[in-house]
Scaffold this motif. Structure first.
Motif, PDB file in Angstrom:
ATOM      1  N   ASN A   1      -2.126  -1.168  -5.982  1.00 36.59           N
ATOM      2  CA  ASN A   1      -0.824  -0.898  -5.372  1.00 36.59           C
ATOM      3  C   ASN A   1      -0.088   0.138  -6.221  1.00 36.59           C
ATOM      4  OD1 ASN A   1       1.119  -2.114  -7.210  1.00 36.59           O
ATOM      5  ND2 ASN A   1       0.514  -4.115  -6.440  1.00 36.59           N
ATOM      6  N   GLU A   2       0.886   0.756  -5.610  1.00 33.24           N
ATOM      7  CA  GLU A   2       1.576   1.883  -6.258  1.00 33.24           C
ATOM      8  C   GLU A   2       2.207   1.488  -7.590  1.00 33.24           C
ATOM      9  OE1 GLU A   2       4.548   5.456  -4.872  1.00 33.24           O
ATOM     10  OE2 GLU A   2       5.047   3.430  -4.225  1.00 33.24           O
ATOM     11  N   SER A   3       2.817   0.315  -7.657  1.00 30.28           N
ATOM     12  CA  SER A   3       3.459  -0.123  -8.897  1.00 30.28           C
ATOM     13  C   SER A   3       2.451  -0.279 -10.024  1.00 30.28           C
ATOM     14  CB  SER A   3       4.199  -1.450  -8.688  1.00 30.28           C
ATOM     15  OG  SER A   3       5.278  -1.272  -7.816  1.00 30.28           O
ATOM     16  N   VAL A   4       1.308  -0.876  -9.728  1.00 29.54           N
ATOM     17  CA  VAL A   4       0.254  -1.061 -10.739  1.00 29.54           C
ATOM     18  C   VAL A   4      -0.267   0.302 -11.199  1.00 29.54           C
ATOM     19  CG1 VAL A   4      -2.077  -1.952 -11.152  1.00 29.54           C
ATOM     20  CG2 VAL A   4      -0.387  -3.363  -9.975  1.00 29.54           C
ATOM     21  N   LEU A   5      -0.462   1.210 -10.260  1.00 29.63           N
ATOM     22  CA  LEU A   5      -0.930   2.554 -10.580  1.00 29.63           C
ATOM     23  C   LEU A   5       0.005   3.224 -11.592  1.00 29.63           C
ATOM     24  CD1 LEU A   5      -2.722   5.107  -9.981  1.00 29.63           C
ATOM     25  CD2 LEU A   5      -1.065   5.628  -8.181  1.00 29.63           C
ATOM     26  N   TYR A   6       1.299   3.234 -11.272  1.00 30.04           N
ATOM     27  CA  TYR A   6       2.256   3.917 -12.150  1.00 30.04           C
ATOM     28  C   TYR A   6       2.509   3.153 -13.449  1.00 30.04           C
ATOM     29  CZ  TYR A   6       3.071   7.534  -8.733  1.00 30.04           C
ATOM     30  OH  TYR A   6       2.899   8.607  -7.904  1.00 30.04           O
ATOM     31  N   ASP A   7       2.467   1.811 -13.410  1.00 31.05           N
ATOM     32  CA  ASP A   7       2.578   1.031 -14.650  1.00 31.05           C
ATOM     33  C   ASP A   7       1.440   1.382 -15.600  1.00 31.05           C
ATOM     34  OD1 ASP A   7       4.917  -0.417 -14.172  1.00 31.05           O
ATOM     35  OD2 ASP A   7       3.858  -2.107 -13.265  1.00 31.05           O
ATOM     36  N   SER A   8       0.229   1.486 -15.046  1.00 29.54           N
ATOM     37  CA  SER A   8      -0.940   1.821 -15.871  1.00 29.54           C
ATOM     38  C   SER A   8      -0.801   3.203 -16.485  1.00 29.54           C
ATOM     39  CB  SER A   8      -2.220   1.759 -15.040  1.00 29.54           C
ATOM     40  OG  SER A   8      -2.432   0.465 -14.554  1.00 29.54           O
ATOM     41  N   LEU A   9      -0.403   4.162 -15.667  1.00 31.71           N
ATOM     42  CA  LEU A   9      -0.221   5.518 -16.177  1.00 31.71           C
ATOM     43  C   LEU A   9       0.868   5.569 -17.239  1.00 31.71           C
ATOM     44  CD1 LEU A   9      -0.477   7.506 -12.827  1.00 31.71           C
ATOM     45  CD2 LEU A   9      -2.162   7.436 -14.668  1.00 31.71           C
ATOM     46  N   SER A  10       1.956   4.880 -16.974  1.00 28.23           N
ATOM     47  CA  SER A  10       3.066   4.843 -17.923  1.00 28.23           C
ATOM     48  C   SER A  10       2.626   4.259 -19.262  1.00 28.23           C
ATOM     49  CB  SER A  10       4.216   4.014 -17.330  1.00 28.23           C
ATOM     50  OG  SER A  10       5.259   3.858 -18.258  1.00 28.23           O
TER      51      SER A  10
END
Length: 135
Positions: free
Chosen positions: A47-56
């Motif tokens: 999901n989008e939140s997990v994607l961006y949390d991981s990148l962050s």
């Protein structure tokens, strides 16, 4: 600021978010002009939140929850809207000569430099969810 050149697929595999097989599938099946992260979200692999949390976490660049901020449209006047669309970006705040800019890809030094050059301001680039930036 020198940012890592690690690819998004590597970051997600290293973080245990997806398997190498899912990255291989995405690389083979995504549209030519589609970003791999968009494909993974579209297909439900992440999901989008997990994607961006991981990148962050991996890139050590903060992720802002734009839905929790009171955003001022007056900052938009400082930017060429086409540039904001090109880089999926939204200005969040301005303190002196520093503008915090939520971006889909704040690790893109070329994009950050182009925005800084265009505005004449220093840019603090942070992650923002693509869906929230486009909203």
């Amino acid at each position: 600021m020198s940012l890592t050149k690690k690819r998004i697929g590597e970051i997600l595999v290293d973080g245990g978010v997806v398997t190498p097989d899912i990255i291989d599938e995405a690389l083979q099946n995504k549209r030519f002009d589609q970003k791999i992260g968009d494909y993974l979200v579209e297909k439900g692999h992440v999901n989008e939140s997990v994607l961006y949390d991981s990148l962050s976490d991996q890139l050590k660049i903060p992720l802002l929850d734009l839905s929790q901020l009171e955003l001022s449209g007056s900052l938009l006047e400082l930017f060429d809207k086409d540039l904001l669309i090109k880089y999926t970006a939204f200005p969040v705040s301005k303190v002196g000569s520093l503008i915090t800019l939520a971006m889909e890809a704040p690790q893109d030094e070329e994009a950050v430099n182009e925005v800084a050059e265009h505005t004449g301001f220093d840019i603090n680039a942070v992650f923002g969810l693509k869906s929230e930036i486009l909203d």
